[in-house]
Write an enzyme that holds these catalytic residues in place. Structure first.
Site, PDB file in Angstrom:
ATOM      1  N   GLY A  61     -63.593   3.787  -5.725  1.00  0.00           N
ATOM      2  CA  GLY A  61     -63.202   4.858  -6.631  1.00  0.00           C
ATOM      3  C   GLY A  61     -64.386   5.678  -7.126  1.00  0.00           C
ATOM      4  CB  ILE A 113     -59.085   1.458  -4.969  1.00  0.00           C
ATOM      5  CG1 ILE A 113     -58.208   1.941  -3.800  1.00  0.00           C
ATOM      6  CG2 ILE A 113     -60.182   2.479  -5.269  1.00  0.00           C
ATOM      7  CD1 ILE A 113     -57.183   2.953  -4.197  1.00  0.00           C
ATOM      8  CB  CYS A 114     -63.104  -2.336  -6.847  1.00  0.00           C
ATOM      9  SG  CYS A 114     -64.127  -2.692  -5.407  1.00  0.00           S
ATOM     10  N   GLY A 115     -64.748  -0.113  -7.630  1.00  0.00           N
ATOM     11  CA  GLY A 115     -65.809   0.887  -7.720  1.00  0.00           C
ATOM     12  C   GLY A 115     -66.381   1.263  -6.372  1.00  0.00           C
TER      13      GLY A 115
END
Length: 159
Positions: free
Chosen positions: A110, A66-68
């Site tokens: 996220g 999970i990143c941006g």
């Protein structure tokens, strides 16, 4: 498959922590590949590299990153042979990523995915089998396609 690896950068940290709790409550052994401290975040490319390598090496069958947006993690993780990371923003995409593409890494954003939706997406991704609920002819074609992808991978990585 009850052991998975999960990782995030700062932008995905909150969702990752929620998923760790949710998946642990469902009986999964969840290994955190980073970021483990919100005050000392690791960049997306560092986490995706570490998780991608461990999946490529066969230590884990599945992972979640999970990143941006989920896209950066997907790009990096997909550099590793045998890693098939898919960005999924809903349960339908997660189901199809598994059933059609045999993706083994779920990536999410996220900034995009709320906690409730993220848990639902992860549940579908982890419970769906390759070719599940597909017609026989489609399943046969997808098995052939998966082998062709592995052949392409071997050419690229000279294996």
């Amino acid at each position: 498959m009850k052991k998975i690896i999960i990782g995030s950068d700062k932008s995905g940290y909150s969702l990752k922590e929620t998923l760790k709790t949710h998946l642990t409550e469902q009986g999964f052994e969840v290994i955190d590949g980073g970021t483990t401290d919100e005050n000392e975040p690791k960049p997306y490319f560092v986490v995706a590299e570490a998780v991608g390598k461990r999946i490529s090496d066969g230590e884990f069958e599945r992972g979640i990153l999970i990143c941006g947006t989920g896209m950066g993690m997907s790009i990096v993780a997909n550099k590793y042979p045998g890693v098939y990371a898919a960005v999924c923003e809903n349960t339908y995409a997660a189901e199809k990523a598994r059933a059609i593409n045999d993706a083994n890494v779920l990536t999410m954003g996220g900034w995009i995915t709320g906690e409730f939706a993220g848990c639902a997406i992860a549940d579908v991704f982890l419970k769906t089998a390759f070719t599940e609920n597909l017609e026989d002819w489609r399943a046969k074609n997808l098995h052939v396609a998966r082998e062709k992808v592995k052949e392409i991978e071997k050419k690229i990585y000279n294996q």
